[in-house]
Design an enzyme around this catalytic site. Structure first.
Site, short mmCIF file in Angstrom:
data_model
loop_
_atom_site.label_atom_id
_atom_site.label_comp_id
_atom_site.label_asym_id
_atom_site.label_seq_id
_atom_site.Cartn_x
_atom_site.Cartn_y
_atom_site.Cartn_z
N THR A 213 0.82 -1.14 0.00
CA THR A 213 0.09 -0.10 -0.02
C THR A 213 0.97 1.31 -0.08
O THR A 213 2.00 1.33 0.57
CB THR A 213 -0.97 0.13 0.98
N GLY A 265 -1.68 -1.63 5.97
CA GLY A 265 -1.74 -2.76 6.91
C GLY A 265 -2.54 -3.88 6.51
O GLY A 265 -3.30 -3.67 5.23
#
Ligand code: GLY
Length: 345
Positions: A213, A265
């Site tokens: 990400t 995450g």
């Protein structure tokens, strides 16, 4: 191209489309603190502008990365920071800065977004992104893109050129294509390294990872906040799975009255805790960026998840916090702070 045909068939309206934390320089401290007249550190002066970037949190313990891969990732963070900072130095909008920074990270195959994204069980990239403008809490998001080179720009397109907040799948790609964004064949997004990682997961030689990400948050000279997040999601995810990154209030949030957040995450936990919105709610109640981020990361940890976030508060304080082994992160601001890091301090 096939997508353009799809877009045309749908009759879509044409549309437009400085790294981690270093202590601020001495001159940025208040005169009182410099002279040691109090034992309580005075707050740092608010920089005229600030940009934070992240390239993902996860299993990044010291020694787990080759020197070559670490250097490539740091160079990527640096390039992203410079792209965003160039906007802010010229007095540009936080919104333009976060989009510029995230586009660089999407184009860099070191990171799990755009080219080099992690792959589904079917060996394809399915890309998610969101962007949010803290001036008016306008937001745009896309999920499951397969052909759009820069999903963050597709998210901005949704925000600015449609009456909606989120598009998904083939219709999202078609909107981007019809609006003139760069499109690529599916192979463009798939790298040898990600194919090898997927194979190791399928061979059960390796746990499916939630690393990756990318994101950026910024405060511009007018004090406006913005947030952007983009990802390929989780390695070996089931086709069709959507994580937190495109979900406003989970993978990102921006409100001039509180803060700007970009998360990274294990997305399921960030959705279940409304992570980004919770951080901003805590800042609105008076917590510092760091305290609010740590308190909300604890909620993630209590549920069994891990990850991190970058946060800029309306008062200019920042947090680049994580509860995983490491997080690619960078900070740049008008005071001359410029730093990138991956491991804990
Ligand atoms: N945080 C990215 C994802 O879980 O998809």
């Amino acid at each position: 191209m096939r997508l353009l045909v799809v877009g045309a068939a749908l009759g879509l309206a044409a549309c437009a489309s400085e790294p981690p934390v270093r202590e601020a320089p001495v001159e940025a401290r208040s005169a009182q603190a410099r002279e040691g007249e109090t034992s309580t550190p005075a707050p740092l002066e608010k920089p005229e502008w600030t940009l934070l970037v992240h390239g993902g949190a996860g299993a990044l313990s010291s020694g787990s990365l080759s020197a070559e891969r670490e250097a490539a990732a740091m160079a990527g963070l640096d390039a992203a920071m410079e792209a965003g900072a160039a906007v802010l130095r010229e007095g540009g909008l936080a919104l333009d800065a976060v989009e510029a920074a995230v586009r660089v990270l999407e184009d860099d195959e070191s990171f799990n977004a755009g080219r080099g994204a992690v792959l589904t069980l079917a060996g394809k990239a399915e890309l998610d992104a969101m962007i949010m403008d803290g001036r008016d809490r306008n937001a745009g998001a896309v999920a499951q893109l397969r052909f759009t080179k820069n999903p963050i720009s597709a998210a901005r397109l949704v925000m600015e050129q449609t009456p909606h907040v989120m598009f998904a799948g083939i219709h999202a790609d078609a909107l981007a294509a019809h609006s003139g964004l760069d499109m690529r064949e599916e192979d463009y997004f798939v790298t040898e390294q990600r194919l090898d990682s997927l194979q190791r997961v399928l061979d059960q030689l390796e746990e499916a990872k939630n690393t990756g990400t990318v994101g950026a948050v910024a405060m511009d000279r007018e004090g406006n906040l913005a947030a952007a997040t983009s990802t390929g999601g989780m390695m070996a995810k089931m086709p069709g799975r959507v994580g937190d990154a495109p979900i406003v209030g989970a993978g990102g949030y921006a409100d001039n009255a509180s803060c700007a957040v970009s998360s990274t995450g294990h997305g399921e936990y960030y959705i279940r805790t409304s992570f980004a919105r919770m951080v901003c709610a805590r800042v609105a109640e008076g917590m510092s960026a760091e305290a609010a981020t740590q308190a909300t990361l604890k909620e993630i940890a209590d549920l069994g998840g891990d990850g991190g976030a970058i946060v800029i508060s309306h008062d200019g304080s920042v947090s680049l916090a994580f509860n995983s082994a490491g997080m690619y992160r960078g900070q740049i601001d008008a005071r001359g702070v410029k730093e990138t890091k991956v491991y804990p301090d």
